[in-house]
Design a protein around this motif. Structure first.
Motif, short mmCIF file in Angstrom:
data_model
loop_
_atom_site.label_atom_id
_atom_site.label_comp_id
_atom_site.label_asym_id
_atom_site.label_seq_id
_atom_site.Cartn_x
_atom_site.Cartn_y
_atom_site.Cartn_z
N ALA A 56 -17.91 2.09 9.53
CA ALA A 56 -18.89 1.01 9.42
C ALA A 56 -19.64 1.02 8.11
O ALA A 56 -20.00 -0.03 7.58
N HIS A 57 -19.89 2.20 7.56
CA HIS A 57 -20.74 2.31 6.38
C HIS A 57 -19.96 2.86 5.18
O HIS A 57 -20.50 3.66 4.40
N ALA A 58 -18.73 2.45 5.00
CA ALA A 58 -17.92 2.91 3.87
C ALA A 58 -18.50 2.39 2.56
O ALA A 58 -18.98 1.25 2.47
N ASP A 59 -18.47 3.24 1.54
CA ASP A 59 -18.87 2.83 0.19
C ASP A 59 -17.97 3.54 -0.81
O ASP A 59 -16.99 4.19 -0.43
N ARG A 60 -18.29 3.46 -2.08
CA ARG A 60 -17.42 4.04 -3.11
C ARG A 60 -17.36 5.55 -3.04
O ARG A 60 -16.47 6.17 -3.61
N ALA A 61 -18.28 6.18 -2.32
CA ALA A 61 -18.27 7.64 -2.20
C ALA A 61 -17.47 8.11 -0.99
O ALA A 61 -17.22 9.31 -0.85
N THR A 62 -17.05 7.18 -0.15
CA THR A 62 -16.32 7.55 1.06
C THR A 62 -14.93 8.06 0.72
O THR A 62 -14.23 7.49 -0.12
N LYS A 63 -14.53 9.15 1.37
CA LYS A 63 -13.19 9.71 1.15
C LYS A 63 -12.13 8.73 1.65
O LYS A 63 -12.33 8.02 2.65
N SER A 64 -11.00 8.66 0.96
CA SER A 64 -9.88 7.78 1.33
C SER A 64 -8.67 8.64 1.65
O SER A 64 -8.24 9.46 0.83
N VAL A 65 -8.09 8.43 2.84
CA VAL A 65 -6.99 9.26 3.34
C VAL A 65 -5.82 8.38 3.75
O VAL A 65 -5.95 7.53 4.64
N LEU A 66 -4.69 8.58 3.09
CA LEU A 66 -3.45 7.91 3.49
C LEU A 66 -2.71 8.85 4.43
O LEU A 66 -2.41 9.99 4.06
N LEU A 67 -2.42 8.39 5.63
CA LEU A 67 -1.65 9.15 6.62
C LEU A 67 -0.34 8.42 6.85
O LEU A 67 -0.33 7.30 7.35
N SER A 68 0.77 9.06 6.50
CA SER A 68 2.08 8.42 6.68
C SER A 68 3.00 9.27 7.52
O SER A 68 2.91 10.51 7.52
N ALA A 69 3.87 8.61 8.24
CA ALA A 69 4.90 9.26 9.05
C ALA A 69 6.06 8.29 9.17
O ALA A 69 5.91 7.09 8.94
N GLY A 70 7.24 8.81 9.51
CA GLY A 70 8.39 7.94 9.69
C GLY A 70 9.02 7.46 8.40
O GLY A 70 9.78 6.49 8.41
N VAL A 71 8.72 8.11 7.27
CA VAL A 71 9.46 7.78 6.04
C VAL A 71 10.95 8.03 6.27
O VAL A 71 11.80 7.36 5.70
N HIS A 72 11.24 9.01 7.14
CA HIS A 72 12.58 9.13 7.72
C HIS A 72 12.47 8.67 9.17
O HIS A 72 11.67 9.19 9.95
N GLY A 73 13.27 7.68 9.53
CA GLY A 73 13.06 6.98 10.78
C GLY A 73 13.29 7.77 12.04
O GLY A 73 12.83 7.37 13.12
N ASP A 74 13.99 8.90 11.96
CA ASP A 74 14.28 9.67 13.16
C ASP A 74 13.33 10.86 13.33
O ASP A 74 13.51 11.67 14.24
N GLU A 75 12.32 10.96 12.48
CA GLU A 75 11.39 12.09 12.54
C GLU A 75 10.16 11.66 13.33
O GLU A 75 9.14 11.24 12.79
N THR A 76 10.29 11.75 14.65
CA THR A 76 9.43 10.99 15.55
C THR A 76 8.11 11.66 15.92
O THR A 76 7.14 10.96 16.22
N ALA A 77 8.04 12.99 15.95
CA ALA A 77 6.82 13.64 16.43
C ALA A 77 5.58 13.20 15.66
O ALA A 77 4.58 12.80 16.27
N PRO A 78 5.57 13.25 14.33
CA PRO A 78 4.35 12.83 13.63
C PRO A 78 4.07 11.34 13.77
O PRO A 78 2.90 10.94 13.68
N ILE A 79 5.10 10.53 13.99
CA ILE A 79 4.87 9.10 14.24
C ILE A 79 4.07 8.93 15.52
O ILE A 79 3.09 8.17 15.57
#
Length: 346
Positions: A51-74
C-alpha cells in the motif's frame, strides 16, 4: 479483494494454465483489503505492490517455470500469491511474479523449440522462428520495466529464479550465482543460508540465463535456485522446500534472515562440456547425481577430435545432459572453493 481478482489471485497457476485473461483493463488491476495493489501484465506475469510503496521500497522479481516441467517452484509461487491476496502472507516489497515458459508448462514439457533459459541477453534474436523467442523478449522487457521503477540503493533489487533439476543431486537444493565481475555478495549468502541452501555454484563467465540477464542488465542481486527434481504438477512434496519457501516469504515480507543459519558450501565453475555435434558422447551414466566427483585424468566426453579431460585433482559434474542441441552446454565441472569464497564476501 475485488471480486474480479478472486480466480486470478486465488490460483494464479490454474488461471494461467487455462489461458484465462482479464476481460478488460479495469479487470486487470485492483486493490486488496490490505491496501496492496495488483496488476496482471501478461500471460503468467503479475505485479504486486504494498500500500505504501515508494522509491525506497525493495523490488523482488520471483520467477519459476522458465523450464515448463519444473513444477514445484511454480506451485510454491502460485500459493504465495494466493496467501498474499488472502492476507496470510505479508507484502513489504514490490514483487513481479513471472511464470516463465507458459506454453511448455501447458504441455508438461521442458521447452517447445529451444531452452528458454539460454535465450536471454538478446540471444532470442538468433532463433526468431522459435516458440520461445518472443517469450524471452517479453520477459526481458517486463524485468526492465519493473526494475526501471526500482530503488538504486545497494541490494534493493532482487531476482530469485526458481528451478528444479532433471536428475538427483548430492545437494538436493543448491543455488547458482551469475557472473557479474563483482565479488559475491554477503547479503545474498546470508539469504541463501536462511533458505538452508546446501551449496552455491559460482559462474565465472556471463551467461544466457534469466538471472544472468537481470544481474547484468538490471543490477539485481540475482540467483538461480535448484529445488529438488522434476515432477509432474500435483506430484511434488512441497514440504521438502519449506525452508526455501519460508525464506522467500521473509524476503518479500521485509523480515531479516536468520543470522545464525550456517553458510552454504561453495563450488566454482572450472570447465564446461560443450556438445559440438550429434557424434557427441558423454561418459557419465544417466543416473549419476549432480556434484558427483571425478578424478584428474578422467575422460568425460568425446566429440570427434574434442575431449573433455578432468584437469584438477577432483572436479564435480553438474547438469550433465547429452540430449542438448549442438552448440549448447552438456555439463559443468566445478571445484570446491568454500574457504576462499567465504573469505572474500563483500
Amino acid at each position: 479483494m475485488t471480486s474480479s481478482a478472486e480466480p486470478l489471485l486465488a490460483d494464479f497457476l490454474r488461471y494461467t494454465l487455462a489461458g484465462s485473461r482479464p476481460a478488460n483493463e479495469a479487470a486487470a488491476r485492483g486493490t486488496l483489503e490490505s491496501g496492496a495493489r495488483w496488476q496482471w501484465l501478461d500471460d503468467g506475469v503479475l505485479q504486486l505492490e504494498p500500500a505504501h510503496a515508494d522509491r525506497a521500497t525493495k523490488s523482488v522479481l520471483l520467477s519459476a517455470g522458465v523450464h515448463g516441467d519444473e513444477t514445484a517452484p511454480i506451485e510454491l509461487l502460485s500459493q504465495h500469491v494466493a496467501d498474499i491476496a488472502a492476507g496470510r502472507a505479508a507484502l513489504a516489497c514490490r514483487v513481479l511474479v513471472v511464470l516463465g515458459n507458459v506454453g511448455a508448462m501447458r504441455e508438461a514439457r521442458r521447452y517447445l523449440d529451444d531452452d528458454l533459459n539460454r535465450l536471454f541477453g538478446g540471444r532470442h534474436a538468433r532463433v526468431g522462428e522459435s516458440a520461445e523467442a518472443p517469450r524471452a523478449a517479453a520477459l526481458e522487457t517486463h524485468a526492465q520495466r519493473f526494475f526501471a521503477a526500482a530503488s538504486e540503493a545497494p541490494h534493493a533489487r532482487w531476482h530469485l529464479d526458481m528451478h528444479t533439476a532433471i536428475r538427483a543431486s548430492a545437494f538436493e537444493q543448491f543455488a547458482l550465482l551469475p557472473y557479474t565481475g563483482a565479488l559475491p555478495s554477503r547479503v545474498m549468502f546470508a539469504w541463501l543460508a536462511d533458505a538452508r541452501i546446501g551449496c552455491v555454484l559460482i559462474h565465472t563467465e556471463r551467461g544466457a540465463t534469466y538471472s544472468s540477464f537481470t544481474a547484468d542488465t538490471c543490477g539485481a542481486t540475482a540467483c538461480t535456485l535448484e529445488l529438488g527434481k522434476v515432477q509432474p504438477f500435483g506430484q511434488n512434496d512441497l514440504a521438502r522446500f519449506a525452508n526455501a519457501d519460508a525464506a522467500v516469504r521473509r524476503l518479500v515480507a521485509g523480515v531479516a534472515p536468520d543470522p545464525e543459519a550456517p553458510l552454504p558450501r561453495v563450488f566454482t565453475v572450472m570447465g564446461q562440456i560443450t556438445k559440438q555435434s550429434d557424434a557427441f558422447e558423454l561418459h557419465v551414466a544417466a543416473d549419476v547425481p549432480n556434484f558427483t566427483p571425478f578424478a584428474r585424468g578422467t575422460v568425460l566426453a568425446n566429440d570427434g577430435g574434442y575431449r573433455y579431460v578432468v584437469a584438477h585433482e577432483e572436479e564435480r559434474i553438474v547438469f550433465p545432459n547429452p540430449s542438448v542441441k549442438p552448440g549448447l552446454r552438456a555439463g559443468l565441472l566445478v571445484v570446491e572453493t568454500t574457504a576462499r569464497t567465504l573469505g572474500t564476501l563483500v
